[in-house]
Design a protein around this motif. Structure first.
Motif, short mmCIF file in Angstrom:
data_model
loop_
_atom_site.label_atom_id
_atom_site.label_comp_id
_atom_site.label_asym_id
_atom_site.label_seq_id
_atom_site.Cartn_x
_atom_site.Cartn_y
_atom_site.Cartn_z
N ASN A 171 62.39 41.19 46.46
CA ASN A 171 61.41 42.03 45.78
C ASN A 171 61.25 43.34 46.53
OD1 ASN A 171 60.08 40.43 43.52
ND2 ASN A 171 59.89 38.98 45.21
N HIS A 172 61.14 44.43 45.79
CA HIS A 172 60.83 45.72 46.39
C HIS A 172 59.32 45.96 46.26
CE1 HIS A 172 65.04 46.48 47.01
NE2 HIS A 172 65.29 46.19 45.74
N GLU A 173 58.88 47.15 46.57
CA GLU A 173 57.44 47.41 46.65
C GLU A 173 56.69 47.01 45.38
OE1 GLU A 173 59.73 49.79 47.26
OE2 GLU A 173 59.32 50.85 49.15
N LEU A 174 57.25 47.39 44.23
CA LEU A 174 56.55 47.15 42.97
C LEU A 174 56.42 45.65 42.69
CD1 LEU A 174 55.21 48.46 40.56
CD2 LEU A 174 57.43 48.46 39.40
N GLY A 175 57.49 44.89 42.94
CA GLY A 175 57.45 43.45 42.72
C GLY A 175 56.47 42.75 43.65
N ILE A 176 56.46 43.17 44.92
CA ILE A 176 55.53 42.59 45.89
C ILE A 176 54.09 42.92 45.50
CG2 ILE A 176 54.75 42.70 48.29
CD1 ILE A 176 57.67 43.16 49.09
N MET A 177 53.85 44.18 45.11
CA MET A 177 52.50 44.58 44.73
C MET A 177 52.01 43.77 43.53
SD MET A 177 50.96 48.31 43.70
CE MET A 177 50.66 48.82 45.39
N ARG A 178 52.87 43.58 42.53
CA ARG A 178 52.44 42.85 41.34
C ARG A 178 52.03 41.42 41.68
NH1 ARG A 178 54.03 39.37 37.75
NH2 ARG A 178 56.09 39.04 38.68
N LYS A 179 52.80 40.76 42.53
CA LYS A 179 52.50 39.38 42.90
C LYS A 179 51.23 39.30 43.74
CE LYS A 179 57.23 37.59 42.58
NZ LYS A 179 57.71 38.72 41.74
N LEU A 180 51.02 40.27 44.61
CA LEU A 180 49.79 40.29 45.40
C LEU A 180 48.58 40.59 44.52
CD1 LEU A 180 50.96 42.14 48.64
CD2 LEU A 180 50.49 39.70 48.37
N CYS A 181 48.74 41.46 43.54
CA CYS A 181 47.63 41.76 42.63
C CYS A 181 47.28 40.55 41.79
CB CYS A 181 47.99 42.95 41.75
SG CYS A 181 47.95 44.53 42.63
N SER A 182 48.28 39.73 41.43
CA SER A 182 48.01 38.48 40.72
C SER A 182 47.13 37.58 41.56
CB SER A 182 49.33 37.76 40.38
OG SER A 182 50.10 38.50 39.49
N LEU A 183 47.48 37.48 42.84
CA LEU A 183 46.71 36.64 43.76
C LEU A 183 45.29 37.18 43.92
CD1 LEU A 183 47.48 34.08 45.30
CD2 LEU A 183 47.90 35.50 47.31
N ARG A 184 45.16 38.50 43.98
CA ARG A 184 43.85 39.12 44.08
C ARG A 184 42.97 38.76 42.87
NH1 ARG A 184 43.83 45.41 46.07
NH2 ARG A 184 43.54 45.02 48.30
N SER A 185 43.57 38.77 41.69
CA SER A 185 42.81 38.45 40.48
C SER A 185 42.29 37.02 40.53
CB SER A 185 43.71 38.63 39.24
OG SER A 185 44.10 39.97 39.10
N LEU A 186 43.12 36.09 41.02
CA LEU A 186 42.69 34.70 41.13
C LEU A 186 41.55 34.55 42.13
CD1 LEU A 186 42.98 31.66 40.59
CD2 LEU A 186 44.77 31.60 42.37
N PHE A 187 41.69 35.14 43.31
CA PHE A 187 40.67 34.99 44.35
C PHE A 187 39.38 35.71 43.96
CE2 PHE A 187 43.90 33.04 46.75
CZ PHE A 187 43.31 32.44 47.86
N GLU A 188 39.50 36.81 43.23
CA GLU A 188 38.30 37.49 42.76
C GLU A 188 37.52 36.59 41.80
OE1 GLU A 188 37.05 41.74 40.67
OE2 GLU A 188 39.06 40.92 40.36
N TYR A 189 38.26 35.89 40.93
CA TYR A 189 37.62 34.94 40.01
C TYR A 189 36.97 33.80 40.78
CZ TYR A 189 37.21 30.93 36.92
OH TYR A 189 36.73 29.82 36.25
N LEU A 190 37.69 33.25 41.76
CA LEU A 190 37.16 32.12 42.54
C LEU A 190 35.89 32.51 43.28
CD1 LEU A 190 40.52 30.73 44.04
CD2 LEU A 190 39.19 29.76 42.16
N PHE A 191 35.86 33.73 43.83
CA PHE A 191 34.68 34.19 44.57
C PHE A 191 33.50 34.42 43.62
CE2 PHE A 191 32.31 37.89 46.34
CZ PHE A 191 31.68 37.21 47.37
N LYS A 192 33.75 35.08 42.51
CA LYS A 192 32.67 35.39 41.57
C LYS A 192 32.05 34.13 40.97
CE LYS A 192 33.94 40.06 40.10
NZ LYS A 192 34.37 40.91 38.95
N ASN A 193 32.85 33.08 40.86
CA ASN A 193 32.36 31.85 40.24
C ASN A 193 31.99 30.76 41.24
OD1 ASN A 193 32.80 31.99 37.03
ND2 ASN A 193 34.42 33.17 38.04
N GLY A 194 31.86 31.14 42.52
CA GLY A 194 31.33 30.24 43.52
C GLY A 194 32.27 29.19 44.04
N HIS A 195 33.57 29.35 43.80
CA HIS A 195 34.53 28.37 44.32
C HIS A 195 34.80 28.59 45.81
CE1 HIS A 195 35.74 26.66 40.38
NE2 HIS A 195 35.54 27.88 39.93
N ILE A 196 34.73 29.84 46.25
CA ILE A 196 34.96 30.16 47.66
C ILE A 196 33.83 31.08 48.14
CG2 ILE A 196 37.47 29.87 47.66
CD1 ILE A 196 37.78 32.84 47.14
#
Length: 361
Positions: free
Chosen positions: A113-138
């Motif tokens: 993966n180059h920069e764009l591919g790495i960024m997209r996968k990290l942004c996916s992870l960010r979206s999941l953790f943002e949801y988990l935090f907002k909904n009290g899972h973490i």
């Protein structure tokens, strides 16, 4: 798939089936996340998220001994709390190069993966953790601390006018193709010409192209109905040269008896089925390697970029380009084509003739 479903509905149903299978491999919290975004995202987007999540949890269970004895599908909120920033940093490093096993053949192949591919996968992870935090899972969202890779601007890869001409000449003559490719060309020349002109003349996406039905064409208006990403429909117009190529192809198309379920498809494969996206990508690459051998990454999307570039150069109207290309946000278009406005400004500065000034001795 039911015969009454159109191409886009069939693809959507297949992606939904695949998403449900992937969810069985992931923590239950991921299913909750997918449900929370179901009304605002496409199945294609959610499926991309699912693949990204699976890759992260596979990395976590293989690289972190604290997670070695648990399958991702059994992970709970307590396990999410155990994930540290070092795990995310390690994952970012891992993404630059790793091996994946093909599900059908069982063979492992290298993925980089180059920069764009790495960024997209990290942004996916960010979206999941943002949801988990907002909904009290973490209790905290550690992904907020991630340093995303810096994206470097890349020039738009497109075909120049002489390369576009050579692309079409290659289809016409077969010069530069292998003997096997030349034999196949006898059966696909008219179809391939129509398809290439459609890309170059309308900027259509490859998914939109393969999804076209015969009934979507209107030669009285030189227009066709296209289903965009997300399911919205739009009318696009094509020039007379594209109309002639499509009419010529349809004359041949009428003589073909398609396989059951593919009667409505505009573009057919040699197997008399609706042509696939992969097949279209391969045929564009085949001709482009002859027409522009130094441009190794020419694809249907790059033909779309070629159209967008030509349209912007002719009109200078970024909003028109965005509308025709089907960009929901004009900033997406601007990022791709704004650099050309700078080139035009420089050209303008050179075009102004100023009076000569006398030099003082």
């Amino acid at each position: 798939m039911p015969e009454t479903m159109n191409y886009h509905a069939q693809m959507d149903a297949k992606r939904m089936d695949r998403l449900r299978l992937l969810q069985k491999e992931l923590p239950v919290a991921c299913t909750d996340f997918f449900r929370s975004i179901a009304q605002t995202t496409s199945t294609l987007t959610r499926l991309a998220y699912a693949y990204d999540f699976r890759l992260f949890f596979q990395y976590l269970t293989s690289e972190n001994p604290f997670f070695a004895d648990i399958e991702p599908k059994f992970m709970t909120d307590q396990h999410f709390e155990m994930i540290k920033l070092r795990d995310i940093d390690g994952y970012q490093d891992y993404l630059s190069q790793y091996y994946v096993t093909d599900e059908s053949s069982g063979e492992a192949h290298l993925v980089q993966n180059h920069e764009l591919g790495i960024m997209r996968k990290l942004c996916s992870l960010r979206s999941l953790f943002e949801y988990l935090f907002k909904n009290g899972h973490i209790s905290a969202d550690i992904t907020k601390l991630i340093t995303l890779p810096k994206l470097h601007d890349k020039p738009i890869l497109r075909l120049e006018p002489d390369e576009m001409q050579k692309l079409l000449d290659t289809v016409s003559t077969g010069d530069g193709l292998t003997q096997r490719q030349q034999k196949l060309l006898k059966f696909t020349r008219t179809r391939d010409t129509a398809m290439l002109l459609l890309f170059l003349g309308t900027g259509i996406r490859v998914s939109e192209c393969v999804g076209l039905n015969i009934e979507d064409l209107d030669f009285d208006l030189n227009a066709f109905l296209v289903t965009r990403k997300g399911g919205d429909q739009s009318i696009l117009y094509f020039p007379d040269q594209v109309a002639s190529a499509l009419q010529e192809y349809l004359d041949e198309r009428e003589k073909i008896i398609p396989l059951e379920g593919h009667e409505d498809a505009l573009f057919l494969s040699l197997q008399k089925r609706r042509i696939t996206q992969r097949a279209v990508q391969n045929l564009v690459k085949k001709y482009a390697l002859v027409a522009a051998p130094l441009k190794k990454r020419i694809s249907p999307h790059k033909l779309r970029s070629t159209f967008g570039t030509n349209l912007y150069q002719e009109t200078g109207d970024i909003y028109l380009v965005a509308d025709v290309l089907g960009h929901s946000d004009v900033n997406t278009t601007r990022r791709h084509y704004a650099a050309m406005s700078d080139a035009n400004k420089r050209k303008a500065s050179r075009s102004v003739i100023l009076p000569q000034t006398e030099t003082k001795e």
